[in-house]
Design a protein around this motif. Sequence first.
Motif, PDB file in Angstrom:
ATOM      1  N   UNK A 231       7.009   7.904  27.100  1.00 36.36           N
ATOM      2  CA  UNK A 231       6.031   8.011  26.054  1.00 36.36           C
ATOM      3  C   UNK A 231       6.621   8.598  24.963  1.00 36.36           C
ATOM      4  N   UNK A 232       6.090   8.619  23.705  1.00 36.39           N
ATOM      5  CA  UNK A 232       6.648   9.225  22.547  1.00 36.39           C
ATOM      6  C   UNK A 232       5.479   9.542  21.532  1.00 36.39           C
ATOM      7  N   UNK A 233       5.360  10.640  21.074  1.00 32.65           N
ATOM      8  CA  UNK A 233       4.130  10.909  20.110  1.00 32.65           C
ATOM      9  C   UNK A 233       4.240  10.606  18.820  1.00 32.65           C
ATOM     10  N   UNK A 234       4.450   9.191  18.590  1.00 32.18           N
ATOM     11  CA  UNK A 234       4.649   8.495  17.451  1.00 32.18           C
ATOM     12  C   UNK A 234       4.305   7.223  17.555  1.00 32.18           C
ATOM     13  N   UNK A 235       4.101   6.448  16.348  1.00 31.02           N
ATOM     14  CA  UNK A 235       3.881   4.950  16.384  1.00 31.02           C
ATOM     15  C   UNK A 235       5.210   4.337  15.672  1.00 31.02           C
ATOM     16  N   UNK A 236       6.025   3.600  16.585  1.00 35.81           N
ATOM     17  CA  UNK A 236       7.268   3.011  16.107  1.00 35.81           C
ATOM     18  C   UNK A 236       7.021   1.926  15.275  1.00 35.81           C
ATOM     19  N   UNK A 237       7.747   2.023  14.066  1.00 42.93           N
ATOM     20  CA  UNK A 237       7.682   0.918  13.241  1.00 42.93           C
ATOM     21  C   UNK A 237       8.095  -0.381  13.843  1.00 42.93           C
TER      22      UNK A 237
ATOM     23  N   UNK B 235       5.340  -5.428  21.490  1.00 39.24           N
ATOM     24  CA  UNK B 235       4.381  -4.511  22.010  1.00 39.24           C
ATOM     25  C   UNK B 235       4.781  -3.096  22.552  1.00 39.24           C
ATOM     26  N   UNK B 236       3.982  -2.060  22.594  1.00 34.10           N
ATOM     27  CA  UNK B 236       4.452  -0.814  23.108  1.00 34.10           C
ATOM     28  C   UNK B 236       3.228  -0.120  23.904  1.00 34.10           C
ATOM     29  N   UNK B 237       3.736   0.831  24.558  1.00 31.53           N
ATOM     30  CA  UNK B 237       2.874   2.050  25.421  1.00 31.53           C
ATOM     31  C   UNK B 237       1.889   2.513  24.398  1.00 31.53           C
TER      32      UNK B 237
END
Length: 412
Positions: A56-62, A68-70
Amino acid sequence: MSRRLHLNVNILNAGVFGGSWRFPGTDGTASYTIEHYTSIAKRAEQAKLDAVFLADGPSLDPQIRHRTANNLEPTTVLARIAAQTERIGLIGTLSSSYNDPVELARRLGDLDYVSGGRFGWNVVTTAGAVAARNFGRTSEPGHALRYRRAAEFTEQVVAAWAARTALVSSQGRPVVVQAGGSSDGRRLASRVGEVIFSADQDIEHARAFRAEIRAGAAAFGRRPEDVVVLPGLSTVVGGTEAEARARRELLDEILPREYARGRLAGQLGISLDGLSDDEPIPPELLVAPDEAGGSQTFYRMVKAIIETERPTLGRLLKKLSGGGGHRIVVGTPEQIADDIELWFRTGAADGFNVMPDVLPSGFDDFAGHVVPELRRRGLFRTDYEGTTLRDHLGLGLPDAGPYELRPLEPAL
């Protein structure tokens, strides 16, 4: 007790490969549903794996434009998995950079309690300008600063767990997991890590890394055998070697080029604009690993590939498959089991954090064919011997150390 192989499955959205969501028969948006995670976790428990793992990471990756992402917060997902399983361990990634240690200690401690002692916390420092901007910063904090905070943060969390007198889980407290190949990361792993996630392409380097971490743990007054090292392993399984290679070739074909180039540029901290796929990346553009920002673990990995193999950009992108640097093994169940056995028996790994190429199909292949082969070789359990994650890993409850609850500087 003889040494045992440990296996986790990393439920990484549609799979570790950058184009996994495009693979035929795959639901590219499944990672936005809770059923995606619970169904894989149930399959992992049937296969008697040690744990499921959520990055996980606390961001919305461009880069969401290209894959798709978690998109679901790990403790939320793991709480649902805990309610639908009985034995499988639950490891979640939560940032030491952008959280409060007391609040996090309560959240994770409560999850460990309600799950019956199955939780593990993957301690990470959050790299990247995208996450920094999400918290009102103009740039990411320096690497050394992130790791200093991570060490203090982890001490505070462990102290809070040790101070609990009610709602204490049957394993005492969550397992501390750490991933980091930089100098700062290795020191933190030796100091607090019980399970160490790593990224290695070379078996000799992996053996040296494991030996260094265990020696470092001893220097901190810990027992080296209480540290479990699990390199990441991406798997592409086929009924025959030709089938496995064809599957890998298809995954390379459907890899979004924009995603692969953008991810690599971000990892290396350089622009790839103007560089064609037929050209190698000039090594002189790369700084020393300890001077790199972002994730130094993957920077080291990719830099080593560039310097030793001198691949063209196109070949490098295919080698990495948009996955960032974890080792990829392609072959039949027997060939993949051969590789796992070699690394395990020669002391390069205590097991693996398995990252299937495509989810759920790639994990079904691994659980249905590779795991039985490992059992036939006497390497992997046929059933759980205990109920907690510590039981699965063969870990006791470590001393809390001279940690005291005290004020910590505000989040980075």
